[in-house]
Scaffold this active site. Sequence first.
Site, PDB file in Angstrom:
ATOM      1  N   ARG A   1      66.755  52.641  39.589  1.00  0.00           N
ATOM      2  CA  ARG A   1      65.984  52.671  38.337  1.00  0.00           C
ATOM      3  C   ARG A   1      64.484  52.718  38.628  1.00  0.00           C
TER       4      ARG A   1
ATOM      5  N   THR B   1      48.089  48.556  42.898  1.00  0.00           N
ATOM      6  CA  THR B   1      47.987  47.260  43.578  1.00  0.00           C
ATOM      7  C   THR B   1      47.333  47.408  44.956  1.00  0.00           C
TER       8      THR B   1
ATOM      9  N   GLY C   1      46.526  42.031  42.923  1.00  0.00           N
ATOM     10  CA  GLY C   1      47.797  42.401  42.316  1.00  0.00           C
ATOM     11  C   GLY C   1      47.757  42.230  40.807  1.00  0.00           C
TER      12      GLY C   1
ATOM     13  N   ALA D   1      56.552  52.244  32.166  1.00  0.00           N
ATOM     14  CA  ALA D   1      57.482  51.713  33.159  1.00  0.00           C
ATOM     15  C   ALA D   1      58.061  50.370  32.711  1.00  0.00           C
TER      16      ALA D   1
ATOM     17  N   ARG E   1      90.467  34.692  40.089  1.00  0.00           N
ATOM     18  CA  ARG E   1      90.334  33.666  41.130  1.00  0.00           C
ATOM     19  C   ARG E   1      91.089  32.389  40.714  1.00  0.00           C
TER      20      ARG E   1
ATOM     21  N   GLU F   1      55.139  45.061  37.965  1.00  0.00           N
ATOM     22  CA  GLU F   1      54.817  45.524  36.601  1.00  0.00           C
ATOM     23  C   GLU F   1      54.307  44.390  35.723  1.00  0.00           C
TER      24      GLU F   1
HETATM   25  P1  TGC Z   1      41.786  43.796  29.754  1.00  0.00           P
HETATM   26  O1  TGC Z   1      40.339  43.587  29.460  1.00  0.00           O
HETATM   27  O2  TGC Z   1      42.787  42.921  29.092  1.00  0.00           O
HETATM   28  O3  TGC Z   1      42.166  45.301  29.432  1.00  0.00           O
HETATM   29  C1  TGC Z   1      41.360  46.408  29.806  1.00  0.00           C
HETATM   30  C2  TGC Z   1      41.524  47.460  28.714  1.00  0.00           C
HETATM   31  O4  TGC Z   1      42.881  47.877  28.654  1.00  0.00           O
HETATM   32  C3  TGC Z   1      43.455  47.552  27.371  1.00  0.00           C
HETATM   33  N1  TGC Z   1      44.822  47.105  27.637  1.00  0.00           N
HETATM   34  C4  TGC Z   1      45.863  47.931  27.521  1.00  0.00           C
HETATM   35  N2  TGC Z   1      45.951  49.196  27.100  1.00  0.00           N
HETATM   36  C5  TGC Z   1      47.153  49.769  27.107  1.00  0.00           C
HETATM   37  N3  TGC Z   1      48.245  49.113  27.524  1.00  0.00           N
HETATM   38  C6  TGC Z   1      48.218  47.846  27.966  1.00  0.00           C
HETATM   39  N4  TGC Z   1      49.326  47.241  28.383  1.00  0.00           N
HETATM   40  C7  TGC Z   1      46.976  47.188  27.978  1.00  0.00           C
HETATM   41  N5  TGC Z   1      46.558  45.954  28.348  1.00  0.00           N
HETATM   42  C8  TGC Z   1      45.240  45.922  28.122  1.00  0.00           C
HETATM   43  C9  TGC Z   1      42.553  46.493  26.787  1.00  0.00           C
HETATM   44  O5  TGC Z   1      42.611  46.505  25.385  1.00  0.00           O
HETATM   45  C10 TGC Z   1      41.210  46.949  27.310  1.00  0.00           C
HETATM   46  O6  TGC Z   1      40.807  48.064  26.544  1.00  0.00           O
HETATM   47  P2  TGC Z   1      39.254  48.388  26.293  1.00  0.00           P
HETATM   48  O7  TGC Z   1      39.262  49.537  25.359  1.00  0.00           O
HETATM   49  O8  TGC Z   1      38.675  47.132  25.704  1.00  0.00           O
HETATM   50  O9  TGC Z   1      38.676  48.708  27.625  1.00  0.00           O
HETATM   51  O10 TGC Z   1      41.924  43.771  31.320  1.00  0.00           O
HETATM   52  P3  TGC Z   1      42.034  42.580  32.336  1.00  0.00           P
HETATM   53  O11 TGC Z   1      41.253  42.949  33.546  1.00  0.00           O
HETATM   54  O12 TGC Z   1      41.683  41.300  31.661  1.00  0.00           O
HETATM   55  O13 TGC Z   1      43.585  42.646  32.739  1.00  0.00           O
HETATM   56  C11 TGC Z   1      44.474  41.940  32.120  1.00  0.00           C
HETATM   57  C12 TGC Z   1      45.950  42.171  32.520  1.00  0.00           C
HETATM   58  C13 TGC Z   1      46.426  40.932  33.168  1.00  0.00           C
HETATM   59  C14 TGC Z   1      46.690  42.378  31.210  1.00  0.00           C
HETATM   60  C15 TGC Z   1      46.296  43.393  33.349  1.00  0.00           C
HETATM   61  O14 TGC Z   1      45.412  43.627  34.341  1.00  0.00           O
HETATM   62  C16 TGC Z   1      47.730  43.361  33.861  1.00  0.00           C
HETATM   63  O15 TGC Z   1      48.623  43.819  33.166  1.00  0.00           O
HETATM   64  N6  TGC Z   1      48.005  42.865  35.121  1.00  0.00           N
HETATM   65  C17 TGC Z   1      49.295  43.038  35.756  1.00  0.00           C
HETATM   66  C18 TGC Z   1      49.165  44.122  36.797  1.00  0.00           C
HETATM   67  C19 TGC Z   1      50.399  44.966  36.877  1.00  0.00           C
HETATM   68  O16 TGC Z   1      51.251  44.989  36.019  1.00  0.00           O
HETATM   69  N7  TGC Z   1      50.471  45.739  37.921  1.00  0.00           N
HETATM   70  C20 TGC Z   1      51.563  46.647  38.090  1.00  0.00           C
HETATM   71  C21 TGC Z   1      51.317  47.611  39.235  1.00  0.00           C
HETATM   72  S1  TGC Z   1      52.415  48.987  39.211  1.00  0.00           S
HETATM   73  C22 TGC Z   1      53.907  48.357  39.591  1.00  0.00           C
HETATM   74  O17 TGC Z   1      54.126  47.205  39.734  1.00  0.00           O
HETATM   75  C23 TGC Z   1      54.946  49.369  39.738  1.00  0.00           C
HETATM   76  S2  TGC Z   1      56.478  48.781  40.110  1.00  0.00           S
HETATM   77  C24 TGC Z   1      57.240  50.255  39.970  1.00  0.00           C
HETATM   78  C25 TGC Z   1      58.673  50.257  40.074  1.00  0.00           C
HETATM   79  O18 TGC Z   1      59.179  50.337  41.229  1.00  0.00           O
HETATM   80  O19 TGC Z   1      59.359  50.257  39.013  1.00  0.00           O
HETATM   81  P1  FAD Z   2      49.470  37.768  42.640  1.00  0.00           P
HETATM   82  O1  FAD Z   2      48.691  38.508  41.602  1.00  0.00           O
HETATM   83  O2  FAD Z   2      48.745  37.280  43.839  1.00  0.00           O
HETATM   84  O3  FAD Z   2      50.223  36.556  41.946  1.00  0.00           O
HETATM   85  C1  FAD Z   2      50.802  35.480  42.701  1.00  0.00           C
HETATM   86  C2  FAD Z   2      51.225  34.387  41.707  1.00  0.00           C
HETATM   87  O4  FAD Z   2      50.068  33.917  40.984  1.00  0.00           O
HETATM   88  C3  FAD Z   2      52.208  34.885  40.649  1.00  0.00           C
HETATM   89  O5  FAD Z   2      53.122  33.860  40.359  1.00  0.00           O
HETATM   90  C4  FAD Z   2      51.322  35.131  39.431  1.00  0.00           C
HETATM   91  O6  FAD Z   2      52.026  35.039  38.189  1.00  0.00           O
HETATM   92  C5  FAD Z   2      50.292  34.012  39.599  1.00  0.00           C
HETATM   93  N1  FAD Z   2      49.040  34.313  38.898  1.00  0.00           N
HETATM   94  C6  FAD Z   2      48.152  35.309  39.156  1.00  0.00           C
HETATM   95  N2  FAD Z   2      47.134  35.263  38.270  1.00  0.00           N
HETATM   96  C7  FAD Z   2      47.382  34.242  37.439  1.00  0.00           C
HETATM   97  C8  FAD Z   2      46.702  33.701  36.295  1.00  0.00           C
HETATM   98  N3  FAD Z   2      45.579  34.219  35.817  1.00  0.00           N
HETATM   99  N4  FAD Z   2      47.256  32.628  35.693  1.00  0.00           N
HETATM  100  C9  FAD Z   2      48.440  32.092  36.130  1.00  0.00           C
HETATM  101  N5  FAD Z   2      49.125  32.571  37.196  1.00  0.00           N
HETATM  102  C10 FAD Z   2      48.599  33.629  37.829  1.00  0.00           C
HETATM  103  N6  FAD Z   2      52.247  48.111  42.607  1.00  0.00           N
HETATM  104  C11 FAD Z   2      51.793  49.381  42.405  1.00  0.00           C
HETATM  105  O7  FAD Z   2      50.620  49.608  42.111  1.00  0.00           O
HETATM  106  N7  FAD Z   2      52.655  50.434  42.485  1.00  0.00           N
HETATM  107  C12 FAD Z   2      53.956  50.298  42.775  1.00  0.00           C
HETATM  108  O8  FAD Z   2      54.701  51.285  42.827  1.00  0.00           O
HETATM  109  C13 FAD Z   2      54.449  48.983  43.039  1.00  0.00           C
HETATM  110  N8  FAD Z   2      55.747  48.801  43.430  1.00  0.00           N
HETATM  111  C14 FAD Z   2      56.137  47.557  43.861  1.00  0.00           C
HETATM  112  C15 FAD Z   2      57.399  47.419  44.464  1.00  0.00           C
HETATM  113  C16 FAD Z   2      57.788  46.185  44.966  1.00  0.00           C
HETATM  114  C17 FAD Z   2      59.106  46.067  45.684  1.00  0.00           C
HETATM  115  C18 FAD Z   2      56.954  45.049  44.789  1.00  0.00           C
HETATM  116  C19 FAD Z   2      57.386  43.703  45.288  1.00  0.00           C
HETATM  117  C20 FAD Z   2      55.731  45.174  44.190  1.00  0.00           C
HETATM  118  C21 FAD Z   2      55.290  46.431  43.734  1.00  0.00           C
HETATM  119  N9  FAD Z   2      54.012  46.629  43.201  1.00  0.00           N
HETATM  120  C22 FAD Z   2      53.537  47.894  42.943  1.00  0.00           C
HETATM  121  C23 FAD Z   2      53.065  45.516  43.169  1.00  0.00           C
HETATM  122  C24 FAD Z   2      53.249  44.568  41.974  1.00  0.00           C
HETATM  123  O9  FAD Z   2      52.843  45.162  40.791  1.00  0.00           O
HETATM  124  C25 FAD Z   2      52.483  43.285  42.269  1.00  0.00           C
HETATM  125  O10 FAD Z   2      53.182  42.612  43.273  1.00  0.00           O
HETATM  126  C26 FAD Z   2      52.331  42.419  41.036  1.00  0.00           C
HETATM  127  O11 FAD Z   2      51.460  43.004  40.098  1.00  0.00           O
HETATM  128  C27 FAD Z   2      51.822  40.989  41.385  1.00  0.00           C
HETATM  129  O12 FAD Z   2      50.730  41.045  42.239  1.00  0.00           O
HETATM  130  P2  FAD Z   2      50.717  40.143  43.587  1.00  0.00           P
HETATM  131  O13 FAD Z   2      51.992  40.389  44.299  1.00  0.00           O
HETATM  132  O14 FAD Z   2      49.439  40.450  44.285  1.00  0.00           O
HETATM  133  O15 FAD Z   2      50.725  38.663  43.100  1.00  0.00           O
END
Ligand code: TGC
Ligand code: FAD
Length: 387
Positions: free
Chosen positions: A93, A135, A140, A245, A271, A366
């Site tokens: 997925r 990331t 992250g 996603a 079982r 995510e």
């Molecule tokens: P913040 O100031 O809250 O937001 C910046 C601007 O973005 C807008 N916004 C969004 N827009 C669309 N969709 C969303 N989900 C949005 N969330 C926020 C927001 O309104 C703002 O807009 P503007 O017009 O004012 O500039 O930004 P922040 O720096 O405080 O960040 C907050 C936070 C925690 C929500 C965000 O950074 C976050 O979601 N962190 C988690 C990071 C994450 O999910 N990383 C994923 C990496 S990719 C991955 O993991 C792929 S796994 C793939 C797989 O194998 O399936």
């Molecule tokens: P951190 O951000 O260091 O977090 C560590 C801990 O601290 C967590 O428990 C978190 O909840 C906590 N924490 C952090 N900030 C706060 C806060 N403000 N308040 C309270 N608690 C907090 N990324 C990509 O860009 N592309 C990809 O394709 C992708 N694929 C991935 C595939 C795998 C198998 C894995 C494991 C990860 C992947 N990621 C990818 C990265 C993923 O999105 C990050 O691991 C995730 O966003 C968390 O970041 P981190 O691991 O640095 O943890």
Amino acid sequence: MGFSGVDYFGLDALLTPEQRLIRNTVRQFVDEEVLPIIKESFEAGRFPTQLIPKMAKLGLLGATLKEYGGAGIDAIAYGLAMQELERGDSGVRSFCSVQNGLVIYPIYTFGSPEQKERWLPKLIRGEAVGCFGLTEPEHGSDPGAMETVAKRDGNYFILNGTKAWITNATLADVAIVWAKLDGVIRGFLVERGTKGFSAAKIEHKLSMRASDTGELYLNDCRVPKENLLPHAEGLKSPLMCLNQARYGIAWGAVGAAMACYEEALQYAKERIQFNKPIASFQLVQQKLVEMLTEITKAQLICYRLGQLKEANQVKHTQISLAKRNNVAMALRCAHLARDILGANGITLDYHAMRHLVNLETVYTYEGTHDIHTLILGSDITGIESFR
Ligand code: TGC
Ligand code: FAD
């Protein structure tokens, strides 16, 4: 016999014939093509690339896109497809989530006509694979603090930085790399083979073993100025991709939970302990009932989320609620199933433990479970609590 579904509230009746057909087609694909090979892929620690052309043929890549050869299916049908794929394995997925939500979506949404022509047909046909580099090793949950930078140099941009934990990293023909240009986050298409660009696999994972995860290295990497995504600007752009996603993950987690429930139910009926099937013990029944109840609630969340998405009315915070709830639910189900399977549950001959360890990743990527808690907390109180 193939999987017959978990549908205690008769949600099937709400699906259109087309949605049911798509769900059943992917269900059969998982039974026939994914489950027979997944144990070996997981053990070997590699993504089963032989599935890519098969998934493309089924229309699972670029699935919701009506142009460039996409199947143009609706949001609920897409969700059901992700549910079935993750019933097979979260890594399968994941491949689709990345290719669809994190590569095809940003090129379609933010790309130039030339970028779309160059990449979308190939990505949709499964002839090219993409990855999404947001990331970094030190950033992250807070991607806005990224250190990867781009500088202009005539007709080129020079990229420097490292991206970590990137799904499909070493398989990818093109990476969507997010980097700061003059302090503003922009997206760049970095093609495999570009000088100064390389990828390396992350080894020794105990989770998502059937998925390719790696690092991307950009060392004075020169990309032509035509490779900048012209319409992506600011953190909002990659976050828009994450919504796509995360939507698929919310559905996918239900699939993993369904697989665990089904396996635990069958096992409990067969079982024998104390001269009775373990399914006859109240404590075991309670666990099965908890699983079924939580799966049913998650299915209802997904269905409504799909309606909202299809109507273009979905808020990203609603997607956060679904991702957060459904992944935690699936993790709990996988744990309960592993428990019901006793010692057998720790082997790869059964599915529960593989789902359990995979879901540990899904809980984190995510947006971690707690980051989604904060997103929702901020939304309902109006008080930001990240910093
Ligand atoms: P913040 O100031 O809250 O937001 C910046 C601007 O973005 C807008 N916004 C969004 N827009 C669309 N969709 C969303 N989900 C949005 N969330 C926020 C927001 O309104 C703002 O807009 P503007 O017009 O004012 O500039 O930004 P922040 O720096 O405080 O960040 C907050 C936070 C925690 C929500 C965000 O950074 C976050 O979601 N962190 C988690 C990071 C994450 O999910 N990383 C994923 C990496 S990719 C991955 O993991 C792929 S796994 C793939 C797989 O194998 O399936
Ligand atoms: P951190 O951000 O260091 O977090 C560590 C801990 O601290 C967590 O428990 C978190 O909840 C906590 N924490 C952090 N900030 C706060 C806060 N403000 N308040 C309270 N608690 C907090 N990324 C990509 O860009 N592309 C990809 O394709 C992708 N694929 C991935 C595939 C795998 C198998 C894995 C494991 C990860 C992947 N990621 C990818 C990265 C993923 O999105 C990050 O691991 C995730 O966003 C968390 O970041 P981190 O691991 O640095 O943890």
